[in-house]
Each structure stands twice: as C-alpha cells, then as structure tokens.
Design a protein around this motif. Structure first.
Motif, short mmCIF file in Angstrom:
data_model
loop_
_atom_site.label_atom_id
_atom_site.label_comp_id
_atom_site.label_asym_id
_atom_site.label_seq_id
_atom_site.Cartn_x
_atom_site.Cartn_y
_atom_site.Cartn_z
N PHE A 178 68.81 72.16 45.22
CA PHE A 178 67.90 71.18 45.78
C PHE A 178 68.53 70.48 46.99
O PHE A 178 67.86 70.25 48.01
CB PHE A 178 67.52 70.13 44.73
N LEU A 179 69.81 70.13 46.89
CA LEU A 179 70.48 69.46 47.99
C LEU A 179 70.56 70.36 49.22
O LEU A 179 70.32 69.91 50.36
CB LEU A 179 71.88 69.01 47.57
N GLU A 180 70.88 71.63 49.01
CA GLU A 180 70.97 72.58 50.14
C GLU A 180 69.61 72.80 50.81
O GLU A 180 69.55 73.17 51.98
CB GLU A 180 71.51 73.92 49.64
N ASN A 181 68.54 72.56 50.06
CA ASN A 181 67.20 72.74 50.61
C ASN A 181 66.57 71.43 51.09
O ASN A 181 65.36 71.34 51.25
CB ASN A 181 66.29 73.42 49.58
N GLY A 182 67.43 70.45 51.34
CA GLY A 182 66.98 69.25 52.03
C GLY A 182 66.51 68.11 51.17
O GLY A 182 66.04 67.09 51.70
N TYR A 183 66.61 68.22 49.86
CA TYR A 183 66.18 67.13 48.98
C TYR A 183 67.33 66.18 48.70
O TYR A 183 68.49 66.60 48.63
CB TYR A 183 65.62 67.68 47.67
N SER A 184 66.99 64.91 48.52
CA SER A 184 67.97 63.90 48.11
C SER A 184 67.85 63.68 46.61
O SER A 184 66.74 63.67 46.07
CB SER A 184 67.71 62.58 48.84
N ARG A 185 68.97 63.49 45.96
CA ARG A 185 68.94 63.22 44.51
C ARG A 185 68.55 61.77 44.28
O ARG A 185 69.09 60.85 44.91
CB ARG A 185 70.30 63.52 43.88
N PHE A 211 64.29 64.26 42.55
CA PHE A 211 64.65 64.62 43.92
C PHE A 211 63.50 64.26 44.85
O PHE A 211 62.34 64.27 44.44
CB PHE A 211 64.97 66.11 44.02
N ALA A 212 63.83 63.95 46.09
CA ALA A 212 62.80 63.60 47.07
C ALA A 212 63.25 64.05 48.46
O ALA A 212 64.44 64.10 48.76
CB ALA A 212 62.54 62.10 47.07
N LYS A 213 62.27 64.36 49.28
CA LYS A 213 62.58 64.69 50.68
C LYS A 213 63.15 63.45 51.36
O LYS A 213 62.77 62.31 51.03
CB LYS A 213 61.31 65.14 51.40
N PRO A 214 64.05 63.63 52.31
CA PRO A 214 64.65 62.49 52.99
C PRO A 214 63.64 61.58 53.68
O PRO A 214 63.90 60.40 53.89
CB PRO A 214 65.58 63.15 54.03
N THR A 215 62.46 62.14 54.02
CA THR A 215 61.42 61.35 54.66
C THR A 215 60.63 60.52 53.67
O THR A 215 59.85 59.64 54.07
CB THR A 215 60.44 62.29 55.41
N ASP A 216 60.79 60.76 52.38
CA ASP A 216 60.06 60.03 51.35
C ASP A 216 60.71 58.66 51.15
O ASP A 216 61.93 58.52 51.18
CB ASP A 216 60.09 60.82 50.04
N GLU A 217 59.87 57.63 50.91
CA GLU A 217 60.40 56.28 50.77
C GLU A 217 61.34 56.14 49.57
O GLU A 217 62.19 55.26 49.54
CB GLU A 217 59.26 55.27 50.66
N LEU A 218 61.20 57.02 48.58
CA LEU A 218 62.08 56.97 47.42
C LEU A 218 63.51 57.34 47.82
O LEU A 218 64.48 56.76 47.32
CB LEU A 218 61.56 57.93 46.35
N ALA A 219 63.65 58.32 48.73
CA ALA A 219 64.98 58.71 49.21
C ALA A 219 65.62 57.58 50.01
O ALA A 219 66.82 57.32 49.89
CB ALA A 219 64.87 59.98 50.05
N GLU A 220 64.82 56.92 50.81
CA GLU A 220 65.34 55.80 51.60
C GLU A 220 65.77 54.66 50.68
O GLU A 220 66.82 54.03 50.88
CB GLU A 220 64.27 55.30 52.57
#
Length: 469
Positions: free
Chosen positions: A284-291, A297-306
């Motif tokens: 998941f991390l290699e494919n751009g998701y943040s734990r 997991f969430a995309k870096p653009t998602d407010e949960l990742a921020e």
C-alpha cells in the motif's frame, strides 16, 4: 531479499497471536459496559456534556440492521430479510427515535452541533428509494445536510445500481463505503458474498459524484492465501479507492452462529495471516497510500492522511475521523453512543427496540461513565493505536500528572516488549520499533494500560464480581 520479520519471529509471534484481547475501539470495551445504565442516564449525560459545551462537534450514526443475504464472516448486528414491510417498519421506528432525540434536545434548550452523519448497518443500501427518502427527509427536518462536512453511507454493491448512487448524491450523500472484503471469486464463495469485480468497476463510474470512496477489505478470510490476496490488492489499487480499511478477520462462532458455516480447515494459519499484513503494508505504501492508525490507508490527498501527518486523527467505535469530532450519537438497534466520558449501547432485540420507542423511551440497555483515570488510559490507548508512540509530555500536559510516577507499574510491564524488540522505551516515551512487526502487538500494549480488562479477566477466573466506578 530482505528476511521476513514474521518468519524470523514466528514462534514468539504465534504465541501472542493466540491471545484473545479487546479491539480497543472503545475503552472500556462494550462487553464491559454496565446494564444498570438507562435512558435517564443517557438524558442526564446530554444535559451534563452538551449544556456546558453547545458547540461540541458530533456525528450522527444511524444503524439500519437489515441485509439481503447472510455473509458467513460478519460480526455486525444484522438481520436477513426479504420482507419489505419489515424494512418499512424499521425506517418508521428509526424516524421515531430521531424525533425522540431532537424533542429531548428542544425541551432542554440543547442545539446539537452535528457536523457529520453516517448510515451504517447491516446494509443501508438495501433500503429502496422510498424508504431511503423517508429517512433522509426526517434527518433534514432537524439537520442542514448541506452544511455537514461529510454524509456517508455503507454500501453492499449487490444492492445498488448507478441510478441509486445518483440518487444518493442528489439527496446529500458525499462519501460511499463499499463492502468489498476480497475480490477473489473462491474467497467470495467461502464467505457467501459473491460480487464480481466487474460490478464494482461499473458502480465506480459514478464516483465523480462523491467526495470520497472507501473500500472495506479483510485479511485472514477462508480460502485466502498470500498469493491470492496479493492479486486482489493489485486489482484494488487499480480501482483506486480514496480510503482502504484492511482489517484482520474476527471469528467468533461461539457468539455468531453463521460464523460456524466456515470450515476451520479453510482458514489460513496465524502465521500466514501475519504474512498477509507483512506483504500488504509495504504494498500500500509503495502504491502511494498513507497508513492511518492501526490498519487503514488513505491517499495523501485525502484529509485523513493530512490529519494523520498532523496528529489530529481520532479513533472511535465507527473508525477514524480526521480530527473533526470525537463523539457519536447512535440511532437504531445495537447503536453505540460515545459522549465525552460516557458510553451508551442500544438494545439489540427488535421487539424490545420497538416497544421502548413506542413508550417514548430511549432504547438504552447498557452504558459506562469513565472516571478521570480511565479517560487518561483511553487517551494512551488512542496514541498507541494511532501513532504507535506515547510521548509522556502529551498526557502530562493534559492531565497534570507525572507519567513515570503515575504509570510506574505499567512502564515496568512494558519491559516484556522491550525484550521482544517490539518497542524502544526512554524516560520520555515509548514507541514501536518496526511498523510491520509492531502491528501484531498494538493491542497487547493497550492491554497493559487496561486495568478494567485485567479486572474482568480476574473476575472470570475467580468468580469475584468486578468493582466499577
């Protein structure tokens, strides 16, 4: 090739994986809430908490219990029916409970600050359009849906189509959460949830209508192997959900009779399940998701990742919130409410639920009021689960304590996990050393600070009733 941390520690790890522990989505865990709590306690909690903090942000959760078909793995409160009259009756009573709640608020001059709403279950997408509209109209009579930061619905892909998704958008739904579990056909047969990936792909053609799309996935399912799961996850990443829940299967055939439909020999071994996480986290991390927290997991653009990056995420009974609210007010059978230092659980039995609503009573069957010590411990567990580290100063500033003195016994107990090379500990903090290996011990670390859980285990073993505050 890097050595597998799971295989390197397989013997020790399997020993800890066999230990049954609480999930700590709430503290104390719902099984320890007290049946002496009633609807009057529920009302008093609202008066105490909301009367002194009118702006306190809240989430409204509505539990719709019905499903079209029984999934063998499920541990949510749900009832399978094909009787539309039962669905209509449930929606009618959900609306009555909403009226009961807001009538209480009005009579007590409380203006609740609901900033999010969530329709869960069961399968709320199983409602037909008329029933759904009836429920939405009732919510809109009390809450300005357009001002909600999020309005989410859980979806069984087998019970929706493009027109239904379009209607959800038109009625104010902003986030949809698909129950996927696994894409592999053999696994789907084993859990009695057959939903071809092509169905998901077709429904995702409507994703532009929503601010976010979630996938719920489970590892440890029957017939699942590392190879098959890897193939499923590759397909999932191509479908590109904004958020992914990647939960470990909970299996309790002693409680849920339908869990017994799964053959024990079809389950992957404990170590195989552990290796699934070992494979999935870096994937998941290699494919751009943040734990996010323990297993989301969430995309870096998602407010949960921020929010995770800024340490503002909060974990509660419903999952993860990007720091906008901590409290959830639950409507419907089995609904669980959290309000500051209070928890309340609604009745499960449908007959009791209907009878209590007809009598104008809140359908509360149990609850708990945390004292100051328990609130401190709950905060520590959240730090463990969310950030894999506890900085003592964070707790000391909030509660005006000396962490090392207050938790001298617990810090001593942490040495077990220092010896296992799970954590590093200093006089200022303790922290998980390895993101993969540490995952398997997060709940064990929480258990060290769970004095209620220790009391519960002692009472079970000795027959001595727990002392409660």
């Amino acid at each position: 090739m890097e050595e597998s941390v799971v295989m390197k520690n397989a013997e020790t790890l399997e020993k800890y994986l066999k230990i049954r522990s609480f999930y700590y989505t709430a503290f104390p865990s719902p099984g320890l809430w007290l049946e002496e709590f009633t609807g009057e306690d529920y009302k008093n909690a609202f008066r105490e908490v909301l009367s002194r903090n009118l702006d306190r942000p809240l989430q409204l959760y509505i539990h719709f219990p019905f499903c079209q078909q029984q999934c063998w793995y499920c541990q949510c409160y749900q009832i399978v029916t094909k009787d539309d009259s039962k669905i209509r009756k449930m929606v009618e009573y959900l609306c009555k409970e909403i009226d009961l709640l807001f009538d209480f608020f009005y009579k007590n001059s409380i203006k609740p600050n609901f900033i999010e709403a969530h329709l869960g279950g069961g399968s709320p997408s199983y409602m037909n359009i008329d029933a759904f509209d009836c429920l939405i109209d009732k919510i809109k009579s009390y809450i300005d849906i357009e001002k909600l930061s999020e309005f989410a619905i859980e979806i069984d892909p087998r019970t929706v189509n493009k027109e239904k998704l379009k209607h959800y958008h038109e009625r104010g739904i902003t986030r949809i959460s698909f129950g996927i579990q696994d894409i592999d056909p053999e696994v789907q047969v084993a859990i009695n949830r057959i939903q071809p990936v092509e169905l998901i792909e077709e429904l995702l053609q409507m994703r532009h209508l929503f601010a976010g799309v979630n996938f719920d996935l489970i590892h440890g399912l029957p017939k699942q192997t590392r190879k098959l799961l890897k193939r499923s996850l590759e397909r999932v990443v191509r479908l590109s959900p904004d958020r992914i829940a990647f939960s470990i299967l909970g299996h309790r055939p002693d409680i849920f009779k339908h869990n017994r439909q799964i053959k024990e020999e079809d389950f992957p071994s404990l170590i195989e399940r552990a290796r699934m996480w070992e494979d999935a986290l870096p994937f998941f991390l290699e494919n751009g998701y943040s734990r996010i927290g323990m297993d989301h997991f969430a995309k870096p653009t998602d407010e949960l990742a921020e929010a995770q990056l800024n340490k503002k995420v909060y974990r509660n009974i419903m999952g993860y919130s990007p720091g906008k609210f901590e409290d959830t007010i639950a409507i419907g059978p089995s609904g669980m409410t959290r309000l500051a230092n209070y928890y309340f659980g609604n009745v499960y039995d449908m007959t009791s639920y209907y009878e209590m609503i007809d009598k104008g009573k809140f359908p509360i069957v149990r609850g708990y009021r945390l004292n100051r010590d328990q609130m401190i411990r709950r905060d520590i567990m959240n730090l463990i689960m969310l950030y894999y580290e506890v900085e003592y100063a964070v707790i000391e500033r909030k509660y005006d304590i000396n962490f090392n003195e207050y938790f001298a016994e617990e810090i001593k107990a942490l040495d077990e996990f220092v010896q296992l090379d799970v954590i590093d500990i200093t006089e200022h903090n303790f922290a998980i050393k390895h993101p993969v290996y540490g995952y398997y011990y997060l709940r064990h670390l929480c258990a060290i600070f769970d004095n209620l859980g220790r009391d519960y285990k002692h009472s079970v073993e000795t027959g001595v009733k727990m002392k409660t505050v």
